[in-house]
Write an enzyme that holds these catalytic residues in place. Structure first.
Site, PDB file in Angstrom:
ATOM      1  N   CYS A 259       4.180  70.758  41.946  1.00  0.00           N
ATOM      2  CA  CYS A 259       5.146  69.996  42.736  1.00  0.00           C
ATOM      3  C   CYS A 259       4.395  69.365  43.902  1.00  0.00           C
ATOM      4  CB  CYS A 259       6.264  70.906  43.253  1.00  0.00           C
ATOM      5  SG  CYS A 259       7.646  69.945  43.928  1.00  0.00           S
TER       6      CYS A 259
ATOM      7  N   ARG B  61      10.688  77.623  52.169  1.00  0.00           N
ATOM      8  CA  ARG B  61      10.248  76.422  52.895  1.00  0.00           C
ATOM      9  C   ARG B  61       9.592  76.801  54.222  1.00  0.00           C
ATOM     10  NH1 ARG B  61      15.403  72.647  51.085  1.00  0.00           N
ATOM     11  NH2 ARG B  61      14.913  72.780  48.844  1.00  0.00           N
TER      12      ARG B  61
ATOM     13  N   CYS C  43       5.969  68.888  47.061  1.00  0.00           N
ATOM     14  CA  CYS C  43       6.599  69.102  48.368  1.00  0.00           C
ATOM     15  C   CYS C  43       5.768  69.932  49.342  1.00  0.00           C
ATOM     16  CB  CYS C  43       7.993  69.690  48.219  1.00  0.00           C
ATOM     17  SG  CYS C  43       8.023  71.342  47.539  1.00  0.00           S
TER      18      CYS C  43
ATOM     19  N   LYS D 117      17.155  73.544  37.726  1.00  0.00           N
ATOM     20  CA  LYS D 117      16.822  73.914  39.098  1.00  0.00           C
ATOM     21  C   LYS D 117      17.847  73.273  40.026  1.00  0.00           C
ATOM     22  CE  LYS D 117      13.390  73.600  42.751  1.00  0.00           C
ATOM     23  NZ  LYS D 117      12.011  73.381  43.136  1.00  0.00           N
TER      24      LYS D 117
ATOM     25  N   LYS E 174      17.016  78.471  38.019  1.00  0.00           N
ATOM     26  CA  LYS E 174      16.658  78.802  39.400  1.00  0.00           C
ATOM     27  C   LYS E 174      17.692  78.225  40.351  1.00  0.00           C
ATOM     28  CE  LYS E 174      13.184  77.670  42.774  1.00  0.00           C
ATOM     29  NZ  LYS E 174      12.237  76.683  43.158  1.00  0.00           N
TER      30      LYS E 174
ATOM     31  N   ARG F 150      17.357  67.368  49.074  1.00  0.00           N
ATOM     32  CA  ARG F 150      16.840  67.169  47.725  1.00  0.00           C
ATOM     33  C   ARG F 150      17.947  66.874  46.700  1.00  0.00           C
ATOM     34  NH1 ARG F 150      11.866  68.808  49.291  1.00  0.00           N
ATOM     35  NH2 ARG F 150      11.374  70.984  49.722  1.00  0.00           N
TER      36      ARG F 150
HETATM   37  C1  PBG Z   1       8.772  73.512  44.931  1.00  0.00           C
HETATM   38  C2  PBG Z   1       9.454  74.842  44.836  1.00  0.00           C
HETATM   39  C3  PBG Z   1      10.425  75.399  45.671  1.00  0.00           C
HETATM   40  C4  PBG Z   1      10.636  76.685  45.214  1.00  0.00           C
HETATM   41  C5  PBG Z   1       9.825  76.863  44.106  1.00  0.00           C
HETATM   42  N1  PBG Z   1       9.114  75.709  43.877  1.00  0.00           N
HETATM   43  C6  PBG Z   1      11.084  74.862  46.885  1.00  0.00           C
HETATM   44  C7  PBG Z   1      12.089  73.813  46.775  1.00  0.00           C
HETATM   45  O1  PBG Z   1      12.393  73.281  45.712  1.00  0.00           O
HETATM   46  O2  PBG Z   1      12.578  73.462  47.843  1.00  0.00           O
HETATM   47  C8  PBG Z   1      11.573  77.680  45.839  1.00  0.00           C
HETATM   48  C9  PBG Z   1      11.228  79.091  45.576  1.00  0.00           C
HETATM   49  C10 PBG Z   1      11.930  80.062  46.443  1.00  0.00           C
HETATM   50  O3  PBG Z   1      12.838  79.748  47.218  1.00  0.00           O
HETATM   51  O4  PBG Z   1      11.549  81.227  46.351  1.00  0.00           O
HETATM   52  N2  PBG Z   1       9.586  72.431  44.687  1.00  0.00           N
END
Ligand code: PBG
Length: 326
Positions: free
Chosen positions: A120, A205, A122, A195, A248, A217
């Site tokens: 990813c 975050r 981010c 997701k 997720k 998002r």
């Molecule tokens: C990256 C990502 C995120 C998580 C996993 N991969 C953060 C998001 O999408 O904001 C979250 C994992 C967690 O909260 O434990 N995009």
């Protein structure tokens, strides 16, 4: 007076009977341990909102991963925190970046542990969005190429699986084609398929310093009100070549997990995310909940709902618990 003919309590009388009729089993093999790796040396920085979770430099990550493996946990999922963030998330696809460094070190020093890499942007963009921007929106197709470059960089470093978590359309096929073209046709893809745009990612975050600097998002992650849409996301990722699909978060989305498990015949993962972990930890710290009991109950629930594997920050605690009997 008539006696009840059926007495459900007969098979609940003692632990041996209960174990004999238990419908769900957990083992260490079910767990994938998410870990954060950052530049530097000898670092182990606690994440305040996730008690028991740290950010590791590569050297301390290696030592920690030996312990993870020795507990019988088969896999870790790596998240990188780069030296510098920029608008294009260059740190994500730098072949000498933090995640490739960590993968190389782990594959050398910790045999017997699967190293999976989250894919990813981010954690690597200065604006905190999961792709590159076109004005104020994330540009889907321009992002695909960079995600594929990131997956390739991790593949070249020797990782065992890549796991795109960005929620761009078409990323799985883009990554699959790039990997295949480069001779990585045997590298599996676990896609974060359903997701959701969840407030339960808050502590993550903090850990990855990846909150969006503006907006949210919602234009790419899923609306928590939807399940049919989640099924479609899963179907698309399977068509595009995903080997494992993920739901997720986990606990608030057990219905989605069950539907995916019932409808498809490939392995299904569930991610018990940072906020699920943080709320149980916080309540346990206050003495309001029994830590080990709620941890195991939550993991059994995720397994019972249909997960073949669980990404969880509790992996080490739960592995110890399983080794110790109950
Ligand atoms: C990256 C990502 C995120 C998580 C996993 N991969 C953060 C998001 O999408 O904001 C979250 C994992 C967690 O909260 O434990 N995009």
């Amino acid at each position: 007076m008539t006696f009840p003919l059926v007495r459900m309590r007969r098979l609940r009388r003692n632990q041996l009977l209960r174990d004999m009729v238990a419908e769900t089993a957990l083992t260490c093999n079910d767990f994938i341990y998410p870990m954060f790796v950052c530049p530097g040396q000898k670092l182990r920085q606690p994440v305040p909102s996730m008690p028991g979770v740290d950010r590791f430099s590569v050297d301390t990550l290696v030592e920690e991963c030996k312990k993870v493996r020795d507990l019988g946990i088969p896999a870790v999922m790596l998240f990188g925190i780069p030296e510098k963030k920029d608008p294009l998330g260059r740190g994500a696809y730098d072949e000498k970046g933090i995640v490739p460094q960590a993968v190389r070190a782990l594959k050398k020093a910790v045999p017997g542990l699967l190293v999976m890499c989250d894919v990813c942007l981010c954690e690597y963009t200065d604006h905190g969005h999961c792709g590159i921007l076109d004005k104020k929106t994330v540009h889907n197709d321009a992002t695909l190429e960079l995600l594929a470059k990131a997956a390739l960089a991790y593949a070249k470093a020797g990782c065992d699986m890549v796991a795109p978590s960005d929620m761009m359309d078409g990323r799985v096929i883009e990554i699959r084609e790039t990997l295949d073209n480069e001779g990585f046709e045997d590298l599996p893809i676990m896609s974060y398929a359903a997701k959701y745009c969840s407030a339960f990612y808050g502590p993550f975050r903090d850990a990855a310093d990846s909150s969006p600097q503006f907006g949210d998002r919602r234009s790419y992650q899923m609306d928590p009100r939807n399940v049919i849409e989640g099924m479609r996301e899963v179907a698309l990722d399977i068509e595009e070549g995903a080997d494992i699909v993920m739901v997720k978060p986990a606990m608030p989305y057990l219905d989605v997990l069950t539907r995916v498990r019932e409808e498809y015949d490939l392995p299904v993962a569930a991610y018990q995310v940072s906020g699920e972990y943080a709320m149980l930890k916080a309540a346990a710290e206050k003495g309001w909940l029994d830590h080990d009991a709620v941890m195991m109950e939550s993991l059994y629930a995720i397994k019972r709902a249909g997960a073949d594997m669980i990404l969880t920050y509790f992996a080490k605690d739960a592995a110890k618990q399983l080794a110790g009997g109950k």
